[in-house]
Structure formats: C-alpha cells, structure tokens
Motif scaffolding. Sequence first.
Motif, PDB file in Angstrom:
ATOM      1  N   LEU A   1      66.602  47.752  31.321  1.00 55.88           N
ATOM      2  CA  LEU A   1      66.960  48.850  30.443  1.00 55.88           C
ATOM      3  C   LEU A   1      68.132  49.638  31.021  1.00 55.88           C
ATOM      4  N   LEU A   2      68.982  50.110  30.135  1.00 59.64           N
ATOM      5  CA  LEU A   2      70.119  50.933  30.515  1.00 59.64           C
ATOM      6  C   LEU A   2      69.855  52.366  30.079  1.00 59.64           C
ATOM      7  N   ALA A   3      70.199  53.336  30.926  1.00 61.27           N
ATOM      8  CA  ALA A   3      70.083  54.749  30.566  1.00 61.27           C
ATOM      9  C   ALA A   3      71.412  55.206  29.992  1.00 61.27           C
TER      10      ALA A   3
ATOM     11  N   TYR B   1      57.844  52.029  23.561  1.00 62.94           N
ATOM     12  CA  TYR B   1      59.021  51.363  23.000  1.00 62.94           C
ATOM     13  C   TYR B   1      59.077  51.582  21.495  1.00 62.94           C
TER      14      TYR B   1
ATOM     15  N   THR C   1      68.533  61.337  26.316  1.00 65.41           N
ATOM     16  CA  THR C   1      69.015  60.160  27.029  1.00 65.41           C
ATOM     17  C   THR C   1      68.205  58.969  26.537  1.00 65.41           C
ATOM     18  N   LEU C   2      68.873  57.889  26.200  1.00 63.98           N
ATOM     19  CA  LEU C   2      68.217  56.722  25.620  1.00 63.98           C
ATOM     20  C   LEU C   2      68.074  55.625  26.662  1.00 63.98           C
ATOM     21  N   LEU C   3      66.890  55.056  26.775  1.00 64.03           N
ATOM     22  CA  LEU C   3      66.669  53.860  27.589  1.00 64.03           C
ATOM     23  C   LEU C   3      66.668  52.676  26.636  1.00 64.03           C
TER      24      LEU C   3
ATOM     25  N   ASN D   1      56.828  57.972  24.595  1.00 65.74           N
ATOM     26  CA  ASN D   1      57.292  57.341  25.840  1.00 65.74           C
ATOM     27  C   ASN D   1      57.146  55.829  25.839  1.00 65.74           C
TER      28      ASN D   1
ATOM     29  N   ARG E   1      69.545  45.828  27.338  1.00 64.75           N
ATOM     30  CA  ARG E   1      70.917  45.326  27.443  1.00 64.75           C
ATOM     31  C   ARG E   1      71.203  44.274  26.375  1.00 64.75           C
TER      32      ARG E   1
END
Length: 218
Positions: A2-4, A134, A35-37, A132, A40
Amino acid sequence: GLLAIAGGMFTQGSMGGEIGHEDDEVIRSVTLTRTLLVGRNEITRGQWSAMVPNTPAPGGCDGPTCPVACVNLYESMYFLNQWSAAEGLTECYTLSDCMGTPGTSSCSQGNAEVCEGNYSCTGADLVGLDCNGYRLPTEAEGEYLTRAGTSSAHYLGSPADDSCVNPDISRLAWWCGNGDNRTHRVGGKSSNPFGIQDTLGNVEEWTSDGFGPRSAEM
C-alpha cells in the motif's frame, strides 16, 4: 503493498472540448481531507482467490498476477469485507439480503466488459469513509489518485484525438491501441507520479459512491 497518498485540493472534472468530455463533467474544486492508503496495482486473481473460494473467469490474462475481471459491485464489496476480516479490521460494507455465489461471473464471448454472474444484494451501505478496513475509493478519490497532481486528460498530457494510435497512452495503459481486447498482468506499464500503476486501462474500477451531486469536502 500500500502507498500512503496525502490528501489535498484538486480540480475534478473535464474541460469542455477535451477529448472524451461528457456534458455532466463540470469543473469543481475538491478537497480530500484524508491520507489515503491505496494499492499500487489493481487487485489480482491471486489476491482474490486468497479471500474468495470462487474466482471469475479470466478476461484473457490468466494467472495470479493478472487482474481479476468480471467482478460486479457487490462482489467487489464482499471481497473487501473478506480482506478486512482476515486482517482483523472493520468490514467497511454492510451487505443485506445477498443471493448467489461471489466469484462466479464469466465474460460473454470473451469480452471482459460484459460480465454475467448471480451474486447480488438488495442493500450495500458503506460504514463510513473513516472505516479502518478496505473499501473502494470515492469517485473524487479515484480521480485524484489517477491525475496524481496533473490537470491534463491523463498524467502524460492530453491526446490530440480519440483514435487508438497515441504512443504516450500506450506507455501508461493497456487500451484499444495495444490491449488486443484482453486483460494483461498488473504493473506492466509506467506508474503515475504517485507511484500507482494501471489507474487507466486494463480493467475498469468500481467506486464507492453512486451517481449524483457531490460535496466539495471528501
């Protein structure tokens, strides 16, 4: 992984006269306050099969690193709930009166865009954007993640026409110019400035909200 991706303000919509512009794609300023997780890549068949017993028929590309295709909205929410539960997180969707079996969709005549399946629910409610577990992105979040700080039609610029011969688009997406009407393994094209791949092309993505007026605060 995951990207923040930090939230922020961006211009959502499409300018009149832009290739592919629709009349309802008005320009609006949107502020993302979270902020989004985010993943990729698109969800793969391998990720899907780890959570759901049945995996839809492939849309051409068949293997654990190929994107899962032919998944309807309810199936995608079911998968995300399963993923959340597996990691001890809150399930973000309340699905009610569901019938059928998730993951049993197939593609009509090999067309990954025409899917047939028997899983449906009469109710599908998002617990909340702060869940919290998905969830699917909202439409605004999806456009923010796709544009990745740019304002053109896509993050390499704006095409001069809508033909299937633009080499720039072929660098960043599987589409009518190079896709051969089938899916391809994830991560095979260049990432956008946020580091996300396949935000355009390959398979279409669902969003968490429906069609209608939108708030400027998301």
